[in-house]
Motif scaffolding. Structure first.
Motif, short mmCIF file in Angstrom:
data_model
loop_
_atom_site.label_atom_id
_atom_site.label_comp_id
_atom_site.label_asym_id
_atom_site.label_seq_id
_atom_site.Cartn_x
_atom_site.Cartn_y
_atom_site.Cartn_z
N LEU A 64 0.83 -1.09 -0.13
CA LEU A 64 0.10 0.02 -0.13
C LEU A 64 0.74 1.40 -0.02
CD1 LEU A 64 -3.01 0.60 -0.17
CD2 LEU A 64 -3.01 0.76 2.48
N VAL A 65 1.93 1.16 0.65
CA VAL A 65 2.87 2.39 0.63
C VAL A 65 3.53 2.53 -0.70
CG1 VAL A 65 5.04 3.38 1.47
CG2 VAL A 65 3.62 1.97 3.14
N HIS A 66 3.82 1.51 -1.38
CA HIS A 66 4.04 1.56 -2.62
C HIS A 66 3.10 1.91 -3.62
CE1 HIS A 66 8.32 -0.02 -2.25
NE2 HIS A 66 7.58 -1.12 -1.72
N HIS A 67 1.65 1.50 -3.47
CA HIS A 67 0.59 2.12 -4.20
C HIS A 67 0.53 3.43 -4.19
CE1 HIS A 67 -3.52 1.86 -5.77
NE2 HIS A 67 -3.78 2.57 -4.77
N TYR A 68 0.73 4.18 -3.30
CA TYR A 68 0.41 5.50 -2.94
C TYR A 68 1.61 6.39 -3.33
CZ TYR A 68 -4.23 5.27 -0.95
OH TYR A 68 -5.34 4.73 -0.30
N PHE A 69 2.83 5.80 -2.99
CA PHE A 69 4.03 6.73 -3.28
C PHE A 69 5.06 6.28 -4.13
CE2 PHE A 69 2.24 7.58 0.94
CZ PHE A 69 1.80 8.93 0.74
N GLY A 70 5.10 4.75 -4.19
CA GLY A 70 6.54 4.44 -5.22
C GLY A 70 7.53 3.89 -4.18
#
Length: 210
Positions: A64-70
């Protein structure tokens, strides 16, 4: 009897992607991740902070962190932008009066941001990360150059405006480092008004002097 999950069960999601329920949390989840990221970067610095650690602190999975920010760098830049937001209002200090007093207004504004505990803590985390890691330093430079110094320079009707803005910023950043980060005495304990009185004419000279 057929094998497999009952028709009423939700379809399994692909590995590495946030669930629809998580993604639909929207701004609240994104803000929670940013809050966790600021705390992690503040406590651990850029090098020792991981996306997994940020996710754990935010109560979400890493996907989810990658989903929002990369990447971690992108998370850091998003966290820095929000933490640095008060200082980005500095160009407005130039427009609040005549150029003759811009040195004092800008000095008072920037040091005031550092004086406030609410803004000093995240700024300390940014500076410490930038000093110790080149990736973090690059993010910080990009943010300062594009969103702070260039905006100030555009408001100066003088030659070499960008250089002048950078020299003024260097003066104020240097004072902030010695006073709030390294805590060199007697500067660290000096009265703020005394500092403003001594520094403002120098900043004025950088911005509008011959």
């Amino acid at each position: 009897m057929t094998s497999g999950a009952p028709s009423g069960d939700p379809a399994p999601r692909r590995r590495g992607r946030p669930s629809r329920t998580q993604a639909e949390n929207g701004p609240a989840t994104r803000d929670r991740i940013l809050d966790a990221a600021r705390e992690e970067f503040s406590e651990r610095g850029y090098e020792k902070t991981s996306v997994r650690g940020i996710a754990k602190a935010a109560g979400v999975d890493s996907a989810l962190v990658h989903h929002y920010f990369g990447t971690k760098e992108q998370v850091f830049e998003a966290a820095v932008t929000i933490a640095f937001a008060p200082a980005l209002e500095a160009p407005a200090a130039i427009e609040e009066g005549p150029l003759e007093g811009v040195g004092e207004r800008l000095t008072r504004f920037i040091l005031g941001v550092w004086e406030s505990p609410a803004t000093r803590v995240p700024l300390l985390a940014i500076v410490r990360s930038a000093v110790n890691n080149e990736t973090a330093a690059a993010v910080f430079r990009r943010l300062v150059a594009a969103q702070l110094l260039s905006r100030i320079a555009r408001r100066l009707e003088v030659p070499d405006a960008q250089l002048r803005a950078e020299l003024a910023a260097a003066q104020l950043v240097g004072i902030a480092m010695l006073r709030y980060v390294i805590k060199v005495e007697p500067l660290a304990s000096a009265d703020l008004e005394q500092i403003v009185a001594r520094v403002a004419p120098v900043v004025q000279g950088h911005l509008t002097g011959p």
